[in-house]
Write a protein that holds these residues in place. Structure first.
Motif, PDB file in Angstrom:
ATOM      1  N   LEU A 119       9.297  -2.849   1.356  1.00 29.38           N
ATOM      2  CA  LEU A 119       8.424  -1.765   0.904  1.00 29.38           C
ATOM      3  C   LEU A 119       8.653  -0.403   1.543  1.00 29.38           C
ATOM      4  CD1 LEU A 119       5.019  -3.586   0.402  1.00 29.38           C
ATOM      5  CD2 LEU A 119       6.759  -2.960  -1.284  1.00 29.38           C
ATOM      6  N   LYS A 120       9.518  -0.300   2.509  1.00 29.79           N
ATOM      7  CA  LYS A 120       9.736   1.010   3.149  1.00 29.79           C
ATOM      8  C   LYS A 120      10.160   2.056   2.113  1.00 29.79           C
ATOM      9  CE  LYS A 120      10.791  -0.139   7.919  1.00 29.79           C
ATOM     10  NZ  LYS A 120       9.417  -0.335   8.192  1.00 29.79           N
ATOM     11  N   LYS A 121       9.388   3.154   2.100  1.00 29.39           N
ATOM     12  CA  LYS A 121       9.660   4.294   1.220  1.00 29.39           C
ATOM     13  C   LYS A 121       9.608   3.935  -0.267  1.00 29.39           C
ATOM     14  CE  LYS A 121      12.219   6.682   4.741  1.00 29.39           C
ATOM     15  NZ  LYS A 121      13.412   7.362   5.152  1.00 29.39           N
ATOM     16  N   ARG A 122       8.798   2.943  -0.620  1.00 33.45           N
ATOM     17  CA  ARG A 122       8.626   2.541  -2.023  1.00 33.45           C
ATOM     18  C   ARG A 122       7.223   2.929  -2.479  1.00 33.45           C
ATOM     19  NH1 ARG A 122      12.476  -1.623  -3.282  1.00 33.45           N
ATOM     20  NH2 ARG A 122      12.019  -1.158  -5.452  1.00 33.45           N
ATOM     21  N   ARG A 123       7.082   3.270  -3.746  1.00 30.94           N
ATOM     22  CA  ARG A 123       5.777   3.534  -4.361  1.00 30.94           C
ATOM     23  C   ARG A 123       5.252   2.230  -4.938  1.00 30.94           C
ATOM     24  NH1 ARG A 123       7.555   6.003  -8.459  1.00 30.94           N
ATOM     25  NH2 ARG A 123       5.583   5.936  -9.551  1.00 30.94           N
ATOM     26  N   THR A 125       1.341  -0.183  -5.974  1.00 30.71           N
ATOM     27  CA  THR A 125      -0.102  -0.328  -6.040  1.00 30.71           C
ATOM     28  C   THR A 125      -0.419  -1.788  -5.776  1.00 30.71           C
ATOM     29  OG1 THR A 125      -2.103   0.321  -7.251  1.00 30.71           O
ATOM     30  CG2 THR A 125      -0.353  -0.761  -8.534  1.00 30.71           C
ATOM     31  N   GLY A 126      -1.680  -2.099  -5.659  1.00 32.05           N
ATOM     32  CA  GLY A 126      -2.140  -3.461  -5.407  1.00 32.05           C
ATOM     33  C   GLY A 126      -3.642  -3.439  -5.295  1.00 32.05           C
ATOM     34  N   PHE A 127      -4.211  -4.592  -5.081  1.00 28.22           N
ATOM     35  CA  PHE A 127      -5.667  -4.654  -4.924  1.00 28.22           C
ATOM     36  C   PHE A 127      -6.065  -3.784  -3.740  1.00 28.22           C
ATOM     37  CE2 PHE A 127      -9.765  -6.713  -3.952  1.00 28.22           C
ATOM     38  CZ  PHE A 127     -10.337  -6.587  -5.208  1.00 28.22           C
ATOM     39  N   TRP A 128      -7.177  -3.063  -3.887  1.00 32.44           N
ATOM     40  CA  TRP A 128      -7.560  -2.059  -2.893  1.00 32.44           C
ATOM     41  C   TRP A 128      -7.668  -2.611  -1.467  1.00 32.44           C
ATOM     42  CZ3 TRP A 128     -11.946  -2.730  -0.051  1.00 32.44           C
ATOM     43  CH2 TRP A 128     -12.872  -3.648  -0.541  1.00 32.44           C
ATOM     44  N   SER A 129      -8.030  -3.888  -1.325  1.00 28.83           N
ATOM     45  CA  SER A 129      -8.230  -4.440   0.021  1.00 28.83           C
ATOM     46  C   SER A 129      -6.922  -4.664   0.783  1.00 28.83           C
ATOM     47  CB  SER A 129      -9.022  -5.748  -0.044  1.00 28.83           C
ATOM     48  OG  SER A 129      -8.265  -6.766  -0.658  1.00 28.83           O
ATOM     49  N   ILE A 130      -5.767  -4.621   0.091  1.00 22.16           N
ATOM     50  CA  ILE A 130      -4.492  -4.762   0.815  1.00 22.16           C
ATOM     51  C   ILE A 130      -3.755  -3.418   0.910  1.00 22.16           C
ATOM     52  CG2 ILE A 130      -4.300  -7.204   0.208  1.00 22.16           C
ATOM     53  CD1 ILE A 130      -1.889  -6.358  -1.610  1.00 22.16           C
ATOM     54  N   ARG A 131      -4.440  -2.357   0.547  1.00 22.10           N
ATOM     55  CA  ARG A 131      -3.821  -1.025   0.621  1.00 22.10           C
ATOM     56  C   ARG A 131      -3.259  -0.744   2.016  1.00 22.10           C
ATOM     57  NH1 ARG A 131      -6.474   5.008   0.234  1.00 22.10           N
ATOM     58  NH2 ARG A 131      -4.474   6.042   0.382  1.00 22.10           N
ATOM     59  N   ASP A 132      -4.060  -0.987   3.054  1.00 17.63           N
ATOM     60  CA  ASP A 132      -3.598  -0.722   4.420  1.00 17.63           C
ATOM     61  C   ASP A 132      -2.363  -1.546   4.756  1.00 17.63           C
ATOM     62  OD1 ASP A 132      -5.670   1.061   4.720  1.00 17.63           O
ATOM     63  OD2 ASP A 132      -6.896  -0.264   5.966  1.00 17.63           O
ATOM     64  N   ASP A 133      -2.302  -2.794   4.302  1.00 14.66           N
ATOM     65  CA  ASP A 133      -1.130  -3.645   4.553  1.00 14.66           C
ATOM     66  C   ASP A 133       0.119  -3.040   3.912  1.00 14.66           C
ATOM     67  OD1 ASP A 133      -2.675  -5.736   5.862  1.00 14.66           O
ATOM     68  OD2 ASP A 133      -3.417  -6.220   3.867  1.00 14.66           O
ATOM     69  N   LEU A 134      -0.031  -2.564   2.677  1.00 16.22           N
ATOM     70  CA  LEU A 134       1.092  -1.970   1.953  1.00 16.22           C
ATOM     71  C   LEU A 134       1.567  -0.690   2.639  1.00 16.22           C
ATOM     72  CD1 LEU A 134      -0.329  -2.480  -1.665  1.00 16.22           C
ATOM     73  CD2 LEU A 134       1.461  -3.842  -0.560  1.00 16.22           C
ATOM     74  N   ASN A 136       1.009   0.232   5.793  1.00 17.52           N
ATOM     75  CA  ASN A 136       1.554  -0.079   7.119  1.00 17.52           C
ATOM     76  C   ASN A 136       2.954  -0.686   7.036  1.00 17.52           C
ATOM     77  OD1 ASN A 136      -0.651   0.942   8.502  1.00 17.52           O
ATOM     78  ND2 ASN A 136      -1.720  -1.009   8.527  1.00 17.52           N
ATOM     79  N   ALA A 137       3.307  -1.227   5.874  1.00 17.95           N
ATOM     80  CA  ALA A 137       4.666  -1.759   5.661  1.00 17.95           C
ATOM     81  C   ALA A 137       5.634  -0.659   5.233  1.00 17.95           C
ATOM     82  CB  ALA A 137       4.630  -2.874   4.618  1.00 17.95           C
ATOM     83  N   GLY A 138       5.135   0.577   5.120  1.00 15.48           N
ATOM     84  CA  GLY A 138       6.001   1.704   4.802  1.00 15.48           C
ATOM     85  C   GLY A 138       5.938   2.188   3.377  1.00 15.48           C
ATOM     86  N   ALA A 139       5.048   1.612   2.567  1.00 10.04           N
ATOM     87  CA  ALA A 139       4.941   2.002   1.159  1.00 10.04           C
ATOM     88  C   ALA A 139       4.015   3.202   0.977  1.00 10.04           C
ATOM     89  CB  ALA A 139       4.426   0.836   0.327  1.00 10.04           C
ATOM     90  N   GLU A 140       4.204   3.874  -0.131  1.00  8.62           N
ATOM     91  CA  GLU A 140       3.288   4.930  -0.568  1.00  8.62           C
ATOM     92  C   GLU A 140       2.380   4.294  -1.612  1.00  8.62           C
ATOM     93  OE1 GLU A 140       3.493   8.835  -3.403  1.00  8.62           O
ATOM     94  OE2 GLU A 140       5.184   8.493  -2.046  1.00  8.62           O
ATOM     95  N   TYR A 141       1.079   4.218  -1.333  1.00  9.02           N
ATOM     96  CA  TYR A 141       0.123   3.564  -2.220  1.00  9.02           C
ATOM     97  C   TYR A 141      -0.346   4.525  -3.304  1.00  9.02           C
ATOM     98  CZ  TYR A 141      -3.899   0.892  -3.841  1.00  9.02           C
ATOM     99  OH  TYR A 141      -4.798   0.203  -4.611  1.00  9.02           O
ATOM    100  N   GLU A 142      -0.397   4.035  -4.524  1.00  8.26           N
ATOM    101  CA  GLU A 142      -0.850   4.815  -5.671  1.00  8.26           C
ATOM    102  C   GLU A 142      -1.898   3.994  -6.419  1.00  8.26           C
ATOM    103  OE1 GLU A 142       1.552   6.193  -9.525  1.00  8.26           O
ATOM    104  OE2 GLU A 142       2.486   6.801  -7.627  1.00  8.26           O
ATOM    105  N   ASP A 143      -3.058   4.554  -6.664  1.00 11.42           N
ATOM    106  CA  ASP A 143      -4.123   3.843  -7.373  1.00 11.42           C
ATOM    107  C   ASP A 143      -3.927   4.028  -8.876  1.00 11.42           C
ATOM    108  OD1 ASP A 143      -6.413   2.442  -8.013  1.00 11.42           O
ATOM    109  OD2 ASP A 143      -7.781   4.085  -7.518  1.00 11.42           O
ATOM    110  N   SER A 144      -3.044   3.204  -9.457  1.00  9.49           N
ATOM    111  CA  SER A 144      -2.710   3.271 -10.883  1.00  9.49           C
ATOM    112  C   SER A 144      -2.676   1.862 -11.451  1.00  9.49           C
ATOM    113  CB  SER A 144      -1.337   3.915 -11.087  1.00  9.49           C
ATOM    114  OG  SER A 144      -1.308   5.224 -10.576  1.00  9.49           O
TER     115      SER A 144
END
Length: 174
Positions: A119-123, A125-134, A136-144
């Motif tokens: 996930l490093k430097k990847r865009r 989304t996911g369920f809101w409760s794992i946003r921090d996990d995503l 912290n793994a280096g992803a950019e989270y998008e609520d879509s």
């Protein structure tokens, strides 16, 4: 009449407590388009969904390789937390990512992507409760409803299944 995915092979990964609709909807939608969908579990047995449905695994993780599939589908529920404990699956996900094969993860399935280290430097989304996990793994989270970043396709929850499957089918058609 052949579907647009005729001849394509897809691995759909389950374990106990998978989110029923997030497994069955892509399974039937991909099959409807002509794809051969193989259900894979930690072992080849029946798995119980969160909502009471069961799904029979056609193959065990140890019996398959990333070369067996043109795409991987990871439903959510609590199953991803169990699946990510299997190094074999993490290796398959990393190999599929390196080969630029579509990897589709919905809801909590982002946990598998985190543990696979892709996930490093990847865009995503996911369920809101794992946003921090995503994140912290280096992803950019998008609520879509769906996010496609190259070969990686992610969605948030069951309401996004239409967009999730359309995007996966489009990726497999290219």
């Amino acid at each position: 009449m052949a579907g647009m995915l005729e001849g394509r092979r897809v691995g759909l990964f389950v374990a106990d407590l998978f989110e029923d609709i997030e497994a069955y909807y892509p399974y039937y939608r991909l099959a409807e388009e002509g794809a051969h969908v193989t259900v894979v579990g930690p072992s080849a047995r029946s798995y119980q969904g969160k909502r009471g449905m069961t799904m029979e695994a056609d193959a065990a993780l140890e019996d398959i390789g990333s070369w067996d599939f043109g795409a991987l589908v990871l439903p959510g529920g609590y199953a991803p937390d169990h699946l990510r404990r299997h190094q074999r699956l993490l290796d398959l996900v990393a190999e599929a990512d390196q080969a630029d094969k579509p990897i589709a993860a919905i809801c909590h399935a982002g946990w598998v992507l985190v543990s696979a280290g892709i996930l490093k430097k990847r865009r995503v989304t996911g369920f809101w409760s794992i946003r921090d996990d995503l994140v912290n793994a280096g992803a950019e989270y998008e609520d879509s409803d769906v996010v496609r970043d190259g070969n990686l396709i992610t969605s948030r929850y069951p309401n996004d299944l239409g967009a999730f499957c359309r995007t996966l089918i489009e990726a497999l058609s290219q």
